[in-house]
Design a protein around this motif. Structure first.
Motif, short mmCIF file in Angstrom:
data_model
loop_
_atom_site.label_atom_id
_atom_site.label_comp_id
_atom_site.label_asym_id
_atom_site.label_seq_id
_atom_site.Cartn_x
_atom_site.Cartn_y
_atom_site.Cartn_z
N ARG A 1 -100.93 42.16 -33.20
CA ARG A 1 -99.82 42.87 -32.37
C ARG A 1 -99.13 42.08 -31.36
O ARG A 1 -97.97 41.84 -30.99
N LYS B 1 -102.31 42.72 -41.06
CA LYS B 1 -102.25 44.00 -41.02
C LYS B 1 -101.09 44.46 -40.00
O LYS B 1 -100.44 45.79 -40.29
N LEU C 1 -105.45 41.82 -28.27
CA LEU C 1 -104.63 41.98 -27.43
C LEU C 1 -103.57 42.52 -26.97
O LEU C 1 -102.57 42.86 -28.06
N GLU D 1 -107.61 36.08 -33.87
CA GLU D 1 -106.86 37.02 -34.72
C GLU D 1 -106.03 37.80 -34.16
O GLU D 1 -105.88 39.11 -34.63
N PRO D 2 -104.88 37.57 -33.38
CA PRO D 2 -103.82 38.29 -32.89
C PRO D 2 -102.92 38.59 -33.96
O PRO D 2 -102.40 37.87 -34.67
N GLY E 1 -108.88 39.92 -32.62
CA GLY E 1 -107.69 40.19 -32.19
C GLY E 1 -107.66 41.14 -31.14
O GLY E 1 -108.90 41.47 -30.60
N ARG F 1 -97.25 56.05 -34.99
CA ARG F 1 -98.37 55.62 -33.87
C ARG F 1 -98.30 56.52 -32.72
O ARG F 1 -99.24 56.94 -32.27
N ARG G 1 -119.50 39.76 -39.34
CA ARG G 1 -118.98 40.47 -38.38
C ARG G 1 -120.04 41.18 -37.70
O ARG G 1 -120.62 41.98 -38.52
N TYR H 1 -101.86 58.05 -32.13
CA TYR H 1 -102.68 57.48 -30.93
C TYR H 1 -102.20 58.09 -29.75
O TYR H 1 -102.54 57.53 -28.59
N MET I 1 -97.44 50.57 -41.45
CA MET I 1 -97.97 52.14 -41.70
C MET I 1 -96.94 53.09 -41.91
O MET I 1 -97.37 54.10 -41.93
N HIS J 1 -114.80 41.73 -33.37
CA HIS J 1 -113.23 42.19 -32.93
C HIS J 1 -113.78 43.57 -32.44
O HIS J 1 -114.35 44.48 -32.96
N ALA K 1 -103.17 38.40 -37.72
CA ALA K 1 -103.71 39.56 -38.59
C ALA K 1 -102.58 40.02 -39.46
O ALA K 1 -101.77 40.81 -38.82
N ILE L 1 -108.93 52.95 -32.58
CA ILE L 1 -108.72 51.60 -32.68
C ILE L 1 -109.76 50.66 -31.75
O ILE L 1 -109.38 49.60 -31.56
N SER M 1 -108.39 47.22 -30.37
CA SER M 1 -106.84 46.97 -30.16
C SER M 1 -106.13 47.39 -29.12
O SER M 1 -106.50 48.42 -28.44
N GLN M 2 -105.06 46.66 -28.35
CA GLN M 2 -104.15 47.23 -27.49
C GLN M 2 -104.96 47.06 -26.21
O GLN M 2 -105.09 47.96 -25.47
#
Ligand code: LLP
Length: 463
Positions: free
Chosen positions: A323, A96, A279, A320-321, A277, A360, A185, A364, A425, A237, A94, A198, A240-241
């Motif tokens: 991170r 991004k 993980l 789509e990992p 993604g 971040r 999707r 977050y 970012m 999807h 991914a 996220i 995230s995290q």
């Protein structure tokens, strides 16, 4: 991950404030391999090196703040994902999380595909030679220009995100005389255990088309009826995290049951599913992420089992990992500018970057680790908050951590696991100059994204 206020342990103040931190590590000079890139080690002279190069030499040559990415580690992680998923599955990195032309070349060489979500990412990918058919194009509001270009260059798939987009992509493909491979999707209705901003598979959000009320089945009907589209699969999807595989299990099960419905209604077995993604990685020693081979095994088993139960051929799986590949491979190097003890509270350590190179923490409430890397120290641990140089009090890089109490201006500190969603970012807030990304490998360091200059800022200001 649960962390609790820790009132005991060595400290510089009489009372430690309430906070969200674990006890200081027994040895503050130790570098936990869970959070540091593979080739990062403490050298004999006490400082830290990456790829065989001392951080002080790196700071001297490239300045601070700067991101250093361990190319050996990046390639190893990319390869581990590729190997874990084998030949019957595809790994799309991914972009991004972090994208540059060097990264695109590493991915290409390691046999990974690429997921992009904007014209800018597509341009970067193509300009570094990624074959278009190994690119997937995402996004909830792709522009007509982006769609036209993606189809024109022949991207391997476009992931459709709304009813309007189904029609838009079909029309553009037809007007170009093409039939575009697409996935739809879907939102599977899973609440992933992660930060609200996220998490992406509960229904009240902007991405995807809901499975629950038959919307996804209707989207499939429309996509199958349009000549410009070749519907090849379903995409999900969930966020995230994420550490807990349970969310992926539910998602896989629901996507497979949609495939069975599609087979029953249309007599078509779609050949692909993409599970996205998301993980998680270790930002601190308290985090315990799974390995790619464990993830591949778990996902493969779930999909195979569900397909057998539904008497479907097992589709080709893709993931789509972002991170999980790039995150752990980089750290941000900062120079300490001021050290301000607030008696009975904590010590504020100001570094020469901040929320412009890592948003971040502010966005977050993300947790990070930090270490003194230009030397070792036997001084007792002090509770610190590592802050940047921006004009707001929320400009925090590491909220709660321990550093040696003899920390002083001029020391170098590094924050590990900043490979994902930090440079990508980064902003120019307060007209900060975005830091460079330097790739380090086998004793050689080279800039892959250069530091911004004041000329760069002025070039955009045409008033
Ligand atoms: N696939 C899709 C469709 C996505 O939307 C994303 C991330 C990924 C894959 C990659 O997810 P990863 O494996 O990197 O978790 N800025 C946030 C993360 C936003 C993720 C957006 N989508 C952060 O800094 O945590």
């Amino acid at each position: 991950m649960s962390r609790s206020a820790h009132p005991a342990g060595p400290r510089h103040a009489d009372v430690l404030p309430e906070g969200h931190y674990s006890a200081p590590a027994a040895d503050l000079n130790a570098l936990d391999p869970k959070v540091w890139a593979q080739t990062v080690t403490r050298t004999e002279n006490g400082s830290v090196s990456v790829g065989g190069i001392d951080v002080s030499a790196l700071a001297e040559e490239f300045g601070t703040p700067a991101y250093f990415v361990d190319e050996t580690d990046f390639r190893a992680r990319a390869r581990a994902w590729r190997t874990a998923f084998g030949h019957d599955a595809d790994v799309f990195y991914a972009g991004k999380a972090f994208l540059s032309r060097a990264v695109v070349r590493w991915l290409d060489e390691e046999g990974l595909n690429l997921d992009v979500c904007s014209g800018g990412e597509l341009t970067t990918a193509l300009s570094a030679g990624m074959p278009a058919d190994r690119i997937a194009f995402h996004g909830n509001n792709k522009s007509v220009e982006e769609i036209t270009r993606a189809i024109d260059v022949g991207v391997g798939r476009i992931v459709l995100d709304s009813f309007q987009e189904i029609v838009r992509v079909a029309h553009i493909a037809q007007s170009l005389g093409k039939r575009q491979r697409v996935q739809i999707r879907v939102t599977v209705g899973v609440e992933a255990h992660t930060h609200e901003f996220i998490a992406t598979a509960h229904e009240d959000q902007k991405f995807g088309i809901a499975l629950a009320d038959g919307q996804a089945a209707e989207a499939v009907r429309r996509a199958l009826s349009l000549d410009g589209l070749e519907l090849v699969g379903i995409h999900s999807h969930i966020g995230s995290q994420i550490f807990d595989m349970a969310g992926f299990e539910v998602a896989a099960r629901r996507v497979v049951s949609l495939l069975a419905e599609i087979r029953d209604e249309h007599g078509v077995e779609l050949p692909e599913i993409d599970l996205g993604g998301g993980l998680g990685i270790a930002y601190t020693s308290d985090d315990d992420p799974s390995e790619p081979h464990e993830i591949a095994k778990a996902l493969g088993e779930i999909v195979t089992r569900e397909c057998e139960a539904a008497r479907l051929r097992t589709p080709r799986i893709s993931v789509e990992p972002g991170r999980a590949i790039v995150g752990p491979t980089a750290f941000t190097l900062y120079e300490v500018g001021t050290v301000k003890p607030l008696e009975g509270l904590r010590t504020y350590v100001s570094v020469d970057g901040g929320m412009s190179d890592n948003i971040r923490t502010a966005l977050y409430d993300a947790e990070y680790s930090v270490a003194l890397v230009s030397r070792t120290s036997d001084a007792e641990p002090m509770l610190v908050r590592v802050v940047g140089k921006h004009c707001e009090s929320g400009d925090i890089v590491v909220k709660d951590a321990f550093l040696p109490s003899d920390l002083a201006p001029g020391d170098l500190v590094a924050v590990p696991a900043t490979g994902a969603y930090c440079r990508s970012m980064a902003s120019n807030y307060n007209h900060a100059l975005r830091p460079p990304v330097v790739a380090v490998r086998d004793g050689e360091a080279r800039v892959i994204v250069r530091r911004e200059t004041e000329e760069d800022l002025l070039r955009l200001d045409v008033g």
